[in-house]
Design an enzyme around this catalytic site. Structure first.
Site, PDB file in Angstrom:
ATOM      1  N   ALA A  87       0.850  -1.203   0.000  1.00  0.00           N
ATOM      2  CA  ALA A  87       0.000   0.000   0.000  1.00  0.00           C
ATOM      3  C   ALA A  87       0.878   1.242   0.000  1.00  0.00           C
ATOM      4  O   ALA A  87       2.101   1.134   0.130  1.00  0.00           O
ATOM      5  CB  ALA A  87      -0.880   0.023   1.248  1.00  0.00           C
ATOM      6  N   LYS A  88       0.305   2.369  -0.138  1.00  0.00           N
ATOM      7  CA  LYS A  88       0.996   3.652   0.055  1.00  0.00           C
ATOM      8  C   LYS A  88      -0.065   4.702   0.313  1.00  0.00           C
ATOM      9  O   LYS A  88      -1.144   4.669  -0.301  1.00  0.00           O
ATOM     10  CB  LYS A  88       1.793   4.026  -1.200  1.00  0.00           C
ATOM     11  CG  LYS A  88       2.952   4.933  -0.917  1.00  0.00           C
ATOM     12  CD  LYS A  88       4.162   4.139  -0.420  1.00  0.00           C
ATOM     13  CE  LYS A  88       5.313   5.015  -0.084  1.00  0.00           C
ATOM     14  NZ  LYS A  88       6.445   4.214   0.421  1.00  0.00           N
ATOM     15  N   ALA A  89       0.236   5.631   1.215  1.00  0.00           N
ATOM     16  CA  ALA A  89      -0.722   6.705   1.506  1.00  0.00           C
ATOM     17  C   ALA A  89      -0.041   8.053   1.280  1.00  0.00           C
ATOM     18  O   ALA A  89       1.187   8.144   1.256  1.00  0.00           O
ATOM     19  CB  ALA A  89      -1.194   6.594   2.955  1.00  0.00           C
TER      20      ALA A  89
END
Ligand code: NAD
Length: 377
Positions: free
Chosen positions: A76-78
Protein backbone atom coordinates in the site's frame (compact mmCIF):
# COMPACT_ATOMS: atom_id res chain seq x y z
CA UNK A 1 -3.33 11.72 -16.68
CA UNK A 2 -6.86 10.77 -15.73
CA UNK A 3 -8.36 8.01 -13.65
CA UNK A 4 -8.95 5.70 -16.62
CA UNK A 5 -5.19 5.47 -17.05
CA UNK A 6 -4.75 3.55 -13.80
CA UNK A 7 -3.92 -0.03 -14.72
CA UNK A 8 -6.00 -2.57 -12.85
CA UNK A 9 -4.57 -6.09 -13.19
CA UNK A 10 -4.48 -9.47 -11.46
CA UNK A 11 -2.97 -7.89 -8.30
CA UNK A 12 -4.88 -4.65 -7.82
CA UNK A 13 -5.16 -1.90 -6.78
CA UNK A 14 -7.83 -3.29 -4.46
CA UNK A 15 -8.82 0.06 -2.94
CA UNK A 16 -8.22 3.71 -3.78
CA UNK A 17 -9.59 5.93 -1.06
CA UNK A 18 -9.64 9.72 -1.06
CA UNK A 19 -10.49 11.66 2.07
CA UNK A 20 -11.07 15.35 2.65
CA UNK A 21 -11.45 17.06 6.00
CA UNK A 22 -13.46 20.27 5.46
CA UNK A 23 -12.49 21.60 8.89
CA UNK A 24 -8.73 21.14 8.55
CA UNK A 25 -8.89 21.49 4.77
CA UNK A 26 -6.51 18.75 3.74
CA UNK A 27 -6.73 15.93 1.19
CA UNK A 28 -5.45 12.47 1.91
CA UNK A 29 -5.17 9.39 -0.29
CA UNK A 30 -4.76 5.71 0.49
CA UNK A 31 -3.97 3.13 -2.18
CA UNK A 32 -4.16 -0.49 -1.07
CA UNK A 33 -2.67 -2.45 -3.91
CA UNK A 34 -2.91 -6.04 -2.74
CA UNK A 35 -3.73 -7.93 0.46
CA UNK A 36 -3.21 -11.57 -0.57
CA UNK A 37 -0.19 -12.04 1.72
CA UNK A 38 -1.57 -9.99 4.62
CA UNK A 39 -2.57 -6.46 5.61
CA UNK A 40 -1.16 -3.97 3.12
CA UNK A 41 1.91 -2.14 4.37
CA UNK A 42 3.20 1.19 3.07
CA UNK A 43 4.31 4.57 4.29
CA UNK A 44 2.54 7.92 4.44
CA UNK A 45 4.17 10.43 2.09
CA UNK A 46 3.59 14.15 2.63
CA UNK A 47 4.42 16.44 -0.28
CA UNK A 48 2.48 19.22 -2.03
CA UNK A 49 2.37 17.16 -5.22
CA UNK A 50 1.63 13.61 -4.07
CA UNK A 51 -1.15 12.10 -6.18
CA UNK A 52 -3.04 8.89 -6.87
CA UNK A 53 -0.85 7.85 -9.82
CA UNK A 54 2.40 8.17 -7.90
CA UNK A 55 0.85 6.25 -4.99
CA UNK A 56 -0.46 3.50 -7.28
CA UNK A 57 3.11 2.91 -8.57
CA UNK A 58 4.62 3.01 -5.10
CA UNK A 59 1.95 0.73 -3.64
CA UNK A 60 2.68 -1.88 -6.33
CA UNK A 61 6.39 -1.67 -5.53
CA UNK A 62 5.47 -2.37 -1.88
CA UNK A 63 3.42 -5.43 -2.90
CA UNK A 64 6.49 -6.88 -4.62
CA UNK A 65 8.97 -5.72 -1.96
CA UNK A 66 7.01 -7.39 0.84
CA UNK A 67 6.56 -10.62 -1.14
CA UNK A 68 10.30 -10.73 -1.89
CA UNK A 69 11.21 -10.21 1.74
CA UNK A 70 8.77 -13.06 2.62
CA UNK A 71 6.77 -10.81 4.94
CA UNK A 72 3.12 -11.44 5.78
CA UNK A 73 2.13 -8.11 4.25
CA UNK A 74 0.52 -6.83 1.09
CA UNK A 75 1.42 -3.49 -0.49
CA UNK A 76 0.00 0.00 0.00
CA UNK A 77 1.00 3.65 0.05
CA UNK A 78 -0.72 6.71 1.51
CA UNK A 79 -0.28 10.39 0.86
CA UNK A 80 -1.20 13.77 2.30
CA UNK A 81 -1.23 16.66 -0.14
CA UNK A 82 0.44 19.32 1.98
CA UNK A 83 3.25 21.83 1.88
CA UNK A 84 4.96 21.23 5.19
CA UNK A 85 6.77 24.55 5.05
CA UNK A 86 3.39 26.27 5.36
CA UNK A 87 1.93 24.50 8.39
CA UNK A 88 2.80 24.36 12.07
CA UNK A 89 3.77 21.30 14.03
CA UNK A 90 0.43 21.42 15.90
CA UNK A 91 -1.55 21.58 12.63
CA UNK A 92 0.43 18.64 11.24
CA UNK A 93 -0.45 16.64 14.34
CA UNK A 94 -4.17 17.41 13.96
CA UNK A 95 -4.02 16.43 10.28
CA UNK A 96 -2.29 13.11 10.98
CA UNK A 97 -4.83 12.37 13.72
CA UNK A 98 -7.75 13.21 11.44
CA UNK A 99 -6.31 11.13 8.58
CA UNK A 100 -5.82 8.23 10.98
CA UNK A 101 -9.44 8.42 12.17
CA UNK A 102 -10.64 8.54 8.56
CA UNK A 103 -8.65 5.37 7.76
CA UNK A 104 -9.95 3.50 10.81
CA UNK A 105 -12.23 1.22 8.78
CA UNK A 106 -9.04 -0.04 7.07
CA UNK A 107 -6.28 0.20 9.67
CA UNK A 108 -4.89 -2.03 11.04
CA UNK A 109 -6.98 -4.85 9.52
CA UNK A 110 -6.21 -4.08 5.87
CA UNK A 111 -3.66 -1.25 6.10
CA UNK A 112 -0.66 -0.64 8.36
CA UNK A 113 0.96 2.79 8.12
CA UNK A 114 4.66 3.54 8.16
CA UNK A 115 6.98 6.50 7.66
CA UNK A 116 7.91 7.92 4.25
CA UNK A 117 8.92 11.35 2.95
CA UNK A 118 7.62 13.97 5.41
CA UNK A 119 6.76 11.50 8.18
CA UNK A 120 8.82 9.81 10.88
CA UNK A 121 8.54 8.22 14.31
CA UNK A 122 6.55 11.09 15.86
CA UNK A 123 3.88 10.97 13.12
CA UNK A 124 3.62 7.18 13.48
CA UNK A 125 2.96 7.59 17.20
CA UNK A 126 0.20 10.14 16.46
CA UNK A 127 -1.32 7.86 13.81
CA UNK A 128 -1.28 4.81 16.06
CA UNK A 129 -2.72 6.68 19.06
CA UNK A 130 -5.53 8.27 17.03
CA UNK A 131 -6.41 4.85 15.62
CA UNK A 132 -6.39 3.30 19.08
CA UNK A 133 -4.32 0.27 18.02
CA UNK A 134 -0.61 -0.41 18.53
CA UNK A 135 -0.61 -2.33 15.23
CA UNK A 136 -1.96 0.56 13.12
CA UNK A 137 1.52 1.93 12.35
CA UNK A 138 5.13 0.83 12.49
CA UNK A 139 8.24 2.97 12.75
CA UNK A 140 7.07 4.32 16.12
CA UNK A 141 9.52 5.79 18.67
CA UNK A 142 11.74 3.36 20.59
CA UNK A 143 10.51 4.70 23.93
CA UNK A 144 6.88 4.04 23.00
CA UNK A 145 6.19 0.61 24.40
CA UNK A 146 3.19 -1.63 24.87
CA UNK A 147 3.12 -3.81 27.98
CA UNK A 148 1.70 -7.18 27.10
CA UNK A 149 -1.07 -7.87 29.55
CA UNK A 150 -0.31 -10.65 32.01
CA UNK A 151 3.29 -11.06 30.78
CA UNK A 152 6.60 -9.43 31.66
CA UNK A 153 7.34 -8.75 27.98
CA UNK A 154 6.73 -5.49 26.21
CA UNK A 155 6.80 -4.44 22.57
CA UNK A 156 8.56 -1.19 21.70
CA UNK A 157 8.72 0.97 18.60
CA UNK A 158 11.53 0.52 16.06
CA UNK A 159 11.89 3.85 14.29
CA UNK A 160 13.35 4.00 10.77
CA UNK A 161 15.69 6.58 12.33
CA UNK A 162 17.67 3.52 13.58
CA UNK A 163 18.93 3.20 9.98
CA UNK A 164 17.60 -0.21 8.92
CA UNK A 165 17.23 0.77 5.25
CA UNK A 166 20.78 2.11 4.88
CA UNK A 167 22.09 -0.94 6.75
CA UNK A 168 20.33 -3.23 4.26
CA UNK A 169 21.61 -1.16 1.33
CA UNK A 170 25.17 -1.62 2.63
CA UNK A 171 24.70 -5.40 2.87
CA UNK A 172 23.19 -5.57 -0.62
CA UNK A 173 26.32 -3.73 -1.86
CA UNK A 174 28.68 -6.09 -0.01
CA UNK A 175 26.86 -9.14 -1.43
CA UNK A 176 26.96 -7.81 -5.01
CA UNK A 177 30.66 -6.87 -4.64
CA UNK A 178 31.50 -10.37 -3.40
CA UNK A 179 29.61 -11.84 -6.38
CA UNK A 180 31.88 -10.06 -8.89
CA UNK A 181 35.01 -10.58 -6.74
CA UNK A 182 35.27 -6.91 -5.96
CA UNK A 183 37.13 -6.53 -2.66
CA UNK A 184 35.09 -4.02 -0.65
CA UNK A 185 38.28 -2.93 1.13
CA UNK A 186 39.55 -1.63 -2.18
CA UNK A 187 36.21 -0.44 -3.54
CA UNK A 188 35.04 3.14 -4.02
CA UNK A 189 31.45 4.26 -3.37
CA UNK A 190 29.41 7.33 -4.41
CA UNK A 191 26.14 8.01 -2.60
CA UNK A 192 23.58 10.36 -4.17
CA UNK A 193 21.26 11.65 -1.44
CA UNK A 194 22.39 12.09 2.14
CA UNK A 195 19.25 11.64 4.22
CA UNK A 196 18.08 8.66 6.26
CA UNK A 197 19.06 6.06 3.63
CA UNK A 198 22.27 7.73 2.41
CA UNK A 199 23.70 8.54 5.85
CA UNK A 200 23.35 4.97 7.14
CA UNK A 201 24.46 3.34 3.87
CA UNK A 202 27.57 5.55 4.09
CA UNK A 203 28.23 4.67 7.72
CA UNK A 204 27.85 0.90 7.30
CA UNK A 205 29.74 0.66 3.99
CA UNK A 206 32.61 2.57 5.61
CA UNK A 207 32.50 0.07 8.49
CA UNK A 208 32.62 -2.77 5.94
CA UNK A 209 35.86 -1.29 4.56
CA UNK A 210 34.72 0.68 1.49
CA UNK A 211 36.02 4.13 0.63
CA UNK A 212 33.25 6.73 0.26
CA UNK A 213 34.57 9.07 -2.42
CA UNK A 214 31.47 11.21 -3.05
CA UNK A 215 28.11 12.13 -1.55
CA UNK A 216 25.43 14.58 -2.63
CA UNK A 217 22.34 16.29 -1.32
CA UNK A 218 19.85 18.66 -2.90
CA UNK A 219 22.46 21.48 -2.90
CA UNK A 220 25.32 19.69 -4.66
CA UNK A 221 27.98 17.02 -4.33
CA UNK A 222 31.36 16.69 -2.64
CA UNK A 223 34.12 14.46 -4.06
CA UNK A 224 37.41 13.41 -2.56
CA UNK A 225 39.48 10.65 -4.18
CA UNK A 226 41.23 9.66 -0.93
CA UNK A 227 37.82 9.19 0.78
CA UNK A 228 35.45 11.33 2.84
CA UNK A 229 34.90 11.08 6.58
CA UNK A 230 31.32 9.71 7.12
CA UNK A 231 30.97 10.88 10.72
CA UNK A 232 32.07 14.43 9.81
CA UNK A 233 29.56 14.45 6.94
CA UNK A 234 26.80 13.19 9.22
CA UNK A 235 27.60 15.83 11.86
CA UNK A 236 27.45 18.53 9.20
CA UNK A 237 24.12 17.29 7.84
CA UNK A 238 22.59 16.91 11.30
CA UNK A 239 23.61 20.48 12.17
CA UNK A 240 21.24 21.56 9.38
CA UNK A 241 23.95 22.35 6.82
CA UNK A 242 24.45 20.98 3.33
CA UNK A 243 27.27 18.53 2.61
CA UNK A 244 28.70 21.11 0.20
CA UNK A 245 29.95 22.90 3.31
CA UNK A 246 32.32 19.99 3.99
CA UNK A 247 35.69 21.76 4.25
CA UNK A 248 37.66 19.30 2.11
CA UNK A 249 37.23 17.83 -1.36
CA UNK A 250 36.03 19.14 -4.68
CA UNK A 251 32.48 20.53 -4.98
CA UNK A 252 30.44 19.29 -7.91
CA UNK A 253 26.95 19.88 -9.25
CA UNK A 254 24.59 17.32 -7.73
CA UNK A 255 23.97 15.57 -11.09
CA UNK A 256 27.71 15.03 -11.63
CA UNK A 257 27.81 12.34 -8.97
CA UNK A 258 26.12 9.86 -11.34
CA UNK A 259 28.98 10.22 -13.84
CA UNK A 260 31.89 9.63 -11.48
CA UNK A 261 34.47 6.88 -11.87
CA UNK A 262 33.36 4.68 -8.94
CA UNK A 263 32.94 0.96 -8.29
CA UNK A 264 29.60 1.32 -6.52
CA UNK A 265 26.93 3.98 -7.07
CA UNK A 266 24.00 4.32 -4.67
CA UNK A 267 21.10 6.56 -5.73
CA UNK A 268 19.45 7.33 -2.37
CA UNK A 269 17.36 10.44 -3.08
CA UNK A 270 14.51 10.87 -5.53
CA UNK A 271 12.97 8.98 -8.47
CA UNK A 272 14.21 8.84 -12.10
CA UNK A 273 17.66 10.35 -11.39
CA UNK A 274 19.34 8.20 -14.05
CA UNK A 275 17.57 9.02 -17.28
CA UNK A 276 18.11 9.84 -20.96
CA UNK A 277 20.47 12.71 -20.02
CA UNK A 278 23.05 10.68 -18.15
CA UNK A 279 22.47 6.97 -18.82
CA UNK A 280 25.43 6.78 -21.18
CA UNK A 281 27.74 8.55 -18.75
CA UNK A 282 27.39 6.13 -15.84
CA UNK A 283 30.72 4.39 -15.11
CA UNK A 284 29.95 2.39 -11.97
CA UNK A 285 30.30 -1.41 -11.90
CA UNK A 286 27.48 -1.88 -9.41
CA UNK A 287 24.36 0.22 -8.70
CA UNK A 288 22.43 -0.36 -5.49
CA UNK A 289 19.00 1.29 -5.59
CA UNK A 290 18.63 2.88 -2.14
CA UNK A 291 15.82 5.17 -3.36
CA UNK A 292 12.53 3.96 -4.80
CA UNK A 293 12.41 3.87 -8.63
CA UNK A 294 15.63 5.88 -9.16
CA UNK A 295 16.04 4.50 -12.71
CA UNK A 296 13.15 3.94 -15.14
CA UNK A 297 13.17 0.32 -16.29
CA UNK A 298 14.20 1.05 -19.88
CA UNK A 299 17.38 2.74 -18.63
CA UNK A 300 18.05 -0.10 -16.23
CA UNK A 301 18.04 -2.37 -19.28
CA UNK A 302 20.56 -0.18 -21.11
CA UNK A 303 22.87 -0.19 -18.09
CA UNK A 304 22.42 -3.94 -17.71
CA UNK A 305 23.44 -4.50 -21.32
CA UNK A 306 26.69 -2.67 -20.56
CA UNK A 307 27.39 -5.20 -17.80
CA UNK A 308 26.48 -2.94 -14.87
CA UNK A 309 24.97 -4.94 -12.03
CA UNK A 310 21.84 -3.25 -10.63
CA UNK A 311 20.35 -4.49 -7.37
CA UNK A 312 16.77 -3.19 -7.68
CA UNK A 313 14.97 -1.09 -5.07
CA UNK A 314 12.48 -3.85 -4.25
CA UNK A 315 15.36 -5.88 -2.82
CA UNK A 316 18.01 -3.30 -1.91
CA UNK A 317 15.92 -0.89 0.17
CA UNK A 318 13.66 -3.44 1.85
CA UNK A 319 15.46 -2.94 5.20
CA UNK A 320 12.81 -0.41 6.21
CA UNK A 321 9.87 -2.73 5.76
CA UNK A 322 11.78 -5.64 7.32
CA UNK A 323 12.28 -3.39 10.36
CA UNK A 324 8.52 -2.72 10.30
CA UNK A 325 7.87 -6.44 10.38
CA UNK A 326 10.34 -6.79 13.29
CA UNK A 327 8.41 -4.10 15.18
CA UNK A 328 5.09 -5.79 14.38
CA UNK A 329 6.47 -9.01 15.86
CA UNK A 330 7.94 -7.24 18.92
CA UNK A 331 11.65 -7.87 18.15
CA UNK A 332 14.36 -5.82 19.82
CA UNK A 333 16.75 -3.64 17.72
CA UNK A 334 19.50 -6.31 17.70
CA UNK A 335 17.16 -8.96 16.33
CA UNK A 336 15.77 -6.44 13.83
CA UNK A 337 19.25 -5.70 12.39
CA UNK A 338 20.03 -9.44 12.22
CA UNK A 339 16.77 -10.06 10.35
CA UNK A 340 17.48 -7.23 7.87
CA UNK A 341 20.96 -8.57 7.11
CA UNK A 342 19.84 -12.19 6.79
CA UNK A 343 16.96 -11.47 4.43
CA UNK A 344 18.79 -8.94 2.25
CA UNK A 345 21.93 -11.05 1.85
CA UNK A 346 19.87 -14.15 1.03
CA UNK A 347 17.63 -12.33 -1.46
CA UNK A 348 20.50 -10.50 -3.15
CA UNK A 349 22.45 -13.76 -3.51
CA UNK A 350 19.40 -15.52 -4.93
CA UNK A 351 18.72 -12.91 -7.61
CA UNK A 352 22.41 -12.63 -8.56
CA UNK A 353 22.68 -16.39 -8.97
CA UNK A 354 19.38 -16.83 -10.83
CA UNK A 355 19.94 -13.83 -13.12
CA UNK A 356 23.25 -15.34 -14.25
CA UNK A 357 21.70 -18.79 -14.70
CA UNK A 358 18.61 -17.57 -16.57
CA UNK A 359 20.36 -14.72 -18.42
CA UNK A 360 17.88 -12.17 -17.07
CA UNK A 361 18.29 -8.87 -15.24
CA UNK A 362 18.18 -8.87 -11.44
CA UNK A 363 14.86 -6.99 -11.58
CA UNK A 364 13.32 -9.55 -13.95
CA UNK A 365 14.29 -12.39 -11.59
CA UNK A 366 13.08 -10.47 -8.53
CA UNK A 367 9.70 -9.81 -10.18
CA UNK A 368 9.32 -13.46 -11.21
CA UNK A 369 9.90 -14.55 -7.60
CA UNK A 370 7.53 -11.91 -6.20
CA UNK A 371 4.75 -12.75 -8.67
CA UNK A 372 4.96 -16.47 -7.99
CA UNK A 373 4.82 -15.92 -4.21
CA UNK A 374 1.76 -13.66 -4.50
CA UNK A 375 0.03 -16.09 -6.86
CA UNK A 376 0.61 -18.96 -4.44
CA UNK A 377 -0.87 -16.74 -1.69
P1 NAD B 1 15.37 11.89 3.32
O1 NAD B 1 14.36 12.95 3.13
O2 NAD B 1 15.81 11.53 4.70
O3 NAD B 1 16.71 12.26 2.50
C1 NAD B 1 16.74 12.57 1.15
C2 NAD B 1 18.10 13.18 0.81
O4 NAD B 1 18.20 13.37 -0.59
C3 NAD B 1 18.37 14.54 1.45
O5 NAD B 1 19.73 14.61 1.82
C4 NAD B 1 18.11 15.53 0.29
O6 NAD B 1 18.89 16.72 0.43
C5 NAD B 1 18.62 14.70 -0.86
N1 NAD B 1 18.10 15.06 -2.16
C6 NAD B 1 16.86 15.45 -2.51
N2 NAD B 1 16.79 15.63 -3.83
C7 NAD B 1 18.02 15.34 -4.32
C8 NAD B 1 18.58 15.32 -5.61
N3 NAD B 1 17.86 15.61 -6.68
N4 NAD B 1 19.89 14.95 -5.74
C9 NAD B 1 20.63 14.63 -4.66
N5 NAD B 1 20.13 14.61 -3.42
C10 NAD B 1 18.86 14.98 -3.26
O7 NAD B 1 14.81 10.62 2.54
P2 NAD B 1 15.15 9.09 2.81
O8 NAD B 1 14.26 8.55 3.87
O9 NAD B 1 16.63 8.92 2.94
O10 NAD B 1 14.64 8.47 1.43
C11 NAD B 1 15.40 8.55 0.25
C12 NAD B 1 14.80 7.62 -0.78
O11 NAD B 1 14.81 6.28 -0.27
C13 NAD B 1 13.33 7.88 -1.18
O12 NAD B 1 13.18 7.48 -2.52
C14 NAD B 1 12.55 6.93 -0.29
O13 NAD B 1 11.28 6.62 -0.85
C15 NAD B 1 13.49 5.73 -0.31
N6 NAD B 1 13.31 4.81 0.81
C16 NAD B 1 13.46 5.24 2.10
C17 NAD B 1 13.32 4.33 3.15
C18 NAD B 1 13.54 4.74 4.58
O14 NAD B 1 13.48 3.87 5.45
N7 NAD B 1 13.84 5.99 4.87
C19 NAD B 1 12.98 2.98 2.87
C20 NAD B 1 12.86 2.58 1.54
C21 NAD B 1 13.02 3.50 0.53
Amino acid sequence: MNRTQIIYDEFGPEYILEVYDPKLKFRGILVIDNTILGPAKGGIRITPTVNIYELVRLARAMTFKNALAELPFGGAKAGLVLDLSKITWEKKKEIIQSFSRALKPFAPKKYIAGPDMGTGEREMQWFSEANGSWQAATGKPANLCLKIFGKKEKKCGLPHEFGSTGYGVAWAAKTAADFIDLDLNKATVAIAGFGNVGIFACKYLHQLGAKIIAVSDSQGAVFQKQGLNPSELEKLKKSGKSIIEYPLGKKLKREEIYELETDILIPAASADVINQNNVNKVKAKIIIEGANIPIPEKYEEILGQKGILIVPDIIANSGGVISSYAEYRGYNPKKMFETVKKKIVKNTETILREAKKQNLSLRQVALKIAVSRIKKG
